[in-house]
Design a protein around this motif. Structure first.
Motif, PDB file in Angstrom:
ATOM      1  N   LYS A  63      86.707  83.888 -27.015  1.00 32.08           N
ATOM      2  CA  LYS A  63      86.354  82.834 -27.963  1.00 32.08           C
ATOM      3  C   LYS A  63      87.366  81.725 -27.703  1.00 32.08           C
ATOM      4  O   LYS A  63      88.570  81.953 -27.733  1.00 32.08           O
ATOM      5  N   THR A  65      88.577  77.652 -28.472  1.00 32.08           N
ATOM      6  CA  THR A  65      88.481  76.391 -29.205  1.00 32.08           C
ATOM      7  C   THR A  65      89.244  75.364 -28.385  1.00 32.08           C
ATOM      8  O   THR A  65      90.420  75.557 -28.065  1.00 32.08           O
ATOM      9  N   THR A  70      84.354  75.045 -30.708  1.00 31.73           N
ATOM     10  CA  THR A  70      84.523  76.491 -30.539  1.00 31.73           C
ATOM     11  C   THR A  70      83.278  77.069 -29.874  1.00 31.73           C
ATOM     12  O   THR A  70      82.154  76.724 -30.243  1.00 31.73           O
ATOM     13  N   HIS A  87      94.064  73.682 -27.212  1.00 35.57           N
ATOM     14  CA  HIS A  87      93.112  74.767 -27.047  1.00 35.57           C
ATOM     15  C   HIS A  87      93.728  76.098 -27.456  1.00 35.57           C
ATOM     16  O   HIS A  87      94.944  76.268 -27.447  1.00 35.57           O
TER      17      HIS A  87
END
Length: 115
Positions: A63, A65, A70, A87
């Motif tokens: 995952k 971002t 995201t 990030h």
């Protein structure tokens, strides 16, 4: 001279300042390639660096971002982190990724040379 071996230094903490990734960090004068391994639930805190970075996922899922967006990436996919973009990554499952960076000003040690 051009052959690269990634299967050593697998216990090396890549960037302990902000990341829980382990693996080898190989550098030349202009690029860095890292085999970044994250255990499920581990990741990298929000950070930014001058280097542009591409994460290519070999196995597992992250995952990510980046600059407020995201998304998830899995095998055969990647994530581009522009220069100075904040990030964060978190492993959804055990993950192996290859990180490519243009070398600007590394703040952590390499484990080998690209020659």
């Amino acid at each position: 001279m051009g052959k690269i071996t990634f299967d050593r230094d697998e216990d090396n903490a890549v960037t302990p300042q902000y990341s829980e990734a382990k693996g080898p960090v190989l550098r030349s004068q202009k690029i860095e390639v890292t085999k970044a391994m994250f255990d499920s639930g581990k990741g990298a805190k929000t950070h930014a660096h001058a280097e542009e970075q591409v994460f290519y996922i070999v196995k597992g899922r992250l995952k990510v971002t980046c600059d407020g967006e995201t998304y998830e990436v899995g095998p055969g996919e990647g994530s581009f982190h522009p220069s100075n973009a904040e990030h964060t990554v978190q492993a959804i499952e055990d993950t192996v990724a290859i990180s490519f960076k243009n070398l600007v000003d590394p703040i952590y040690e390499k484990t080998g040379e690209l020659r």
